[in-house]
Design a protein around this motif. Structure first.
Motif, short mmCIF file in Angstrom:
data_model
loop_
_atom_site.label_atom_id
_atom_site.label_comp_id
_atom_site.label_asym_id
_atom_site.label_seq_id
_atom_site.Cartn_x
_atom_site.Cartn_y
_atom_site.Cartn_z
N ALA A 105 -69.19 23.35 6.32
CA ALA A 105 -70.60 23.27 6.67
C ALA A 105 -71.06 24.51 7.44
N ILE A 106 -70.21 25.03 8.29
CA ILE A 106 -70.55 26.25 9.03
C ILE A 106 -70.73 27.42 8.08
N GLU A 107 -69.90 27.48 7.06
CA GLU A 107 -69.94 28.59 6.10
C GLU A 107 -71.06 28.46 5.08
N SER A 108 -71.64 27.27 4.92
CA SER A 108 -72.71 27.09 3.93
C SER A 108 -74.05 27.48 4.53
N LYS A 109 -75.03 27.65 3.67
CA LYS A 109 -76.38 28.01 4.10
C LYS A 109 -77.21 26.80 4.50
N SER A 110 -76.84 25.63 4.04
CA SER A 110 -77.61 24.40 4.28
C SER A 110 -77.44 23.90 5.71
N HIS A 111 -78.53 23.43 6.28
CA HIS A 111 -78.48 22.85 7.62
C HIS A 111 -78.25 21.35 7.58
N VAL A 112 -78.39 20.74 6.42
CA VAL A 112 -78.20 19.30 6.29
C VAL A 112 -76.76 18.92 6.58
N ASP A 113 -75.81 19.65 6.01
CA ASP A 113 -74.41 19.34 6.26
C ASP A 113 -74.01 19.67 7.70
N ASP A 114 -74.63 20.68 8.30
CA ASP A 114 -74.38 20.96 9.72
C ASP A 114 -74.74 19.75 10.56
#
Length: 190
Positions: A34-43
């Motif tokens: 999640a940290i490495e992805s661009k989406s804030h939803v998974d964060d």
């Protein structure tokens, strides 16, 4: 050791083996992704999961003596944690939104030294009067009169410094609320 006894030991200690995998290993892996992805939803999903994991750990540490007497607790915790962690259920988001967030976002401060206010005949509280009396006792009546005149001047200057859009907005409000019975109002700015 036969394979049958191995499976018995495995099933008997399933909660001890699966607990860390479900509560720590998988959320750790998913949090890094999640940290490495661009989406804030998974964060948000995994931050919520860690908040709930912390609350569960605090609960366990607080009530360790009571939980020792409940033989079903490790299994209940494992099922609850699976419901929280697995994205299929989105339990962490549900628990956070309905139970945790209202406690921390809408903090209700309880004043244990509450003293009910007295009301006069008009229904206003006497807090303003007592504050004025204290101000007069401290600074004198002349300073109190200066304070009142300064407040009146400030109020008048705020009303006089209104912009043209504020004045027009007030006129529109008056027209739309039916403040004037005729089509034309007193301003004739059409």
């Amino acid at each position: 050791m036969s394979s049958g006894s191995f499976f018995k030991v495995l099933l008997k200690n399933f909660d001890v083996l699966a607990g860390p995998l479900v509560t720590l290993v998988y959320p750790l892996y998913a949090s890094v992704k999640a940290i490495e992805s661009k989406s804030h939803v998974d964060d948000q999903q995994w931050l919520t999961d860690w908040v709930l994991y912390s609350l569960i750990t605090l609960f366990e540490l607080t009530f360790v003596k009571v939980l020792e007497w409940l033989p079903i607790w490790p299994y209940a915790k494992l099922i609850f944690t699976c419901w929280l962690v697995l994205p299929y259920f989105s339990g962490a988001a549900y628990v956070y939104e309905h139970y945790v967030r209202p406690i921390f976002v809408n903090q209700q401060i309880v004043n244990i030294w509450y003293v009910p206010r007295k009301n006069d005949g008009i229904g206003r509280s006497d807090d303003i009067l007592s504050a004025a009396e204290r101000y007069i006792e401290t600074n004198g009546p002349e300073e109190f009169e200066k304070l009142i005149s300064k407040a009146e001047r400030s109020s008048k200057s705020r009303n006089n410094n209104r912009t043209a859009t504020e004045v027009w907005s007030d006129k529109e409000t008056k027209i739309w609320r039916g403040g004037n019975s005729s089509f034309y109002d007193d301003y004739h700015d059409y």
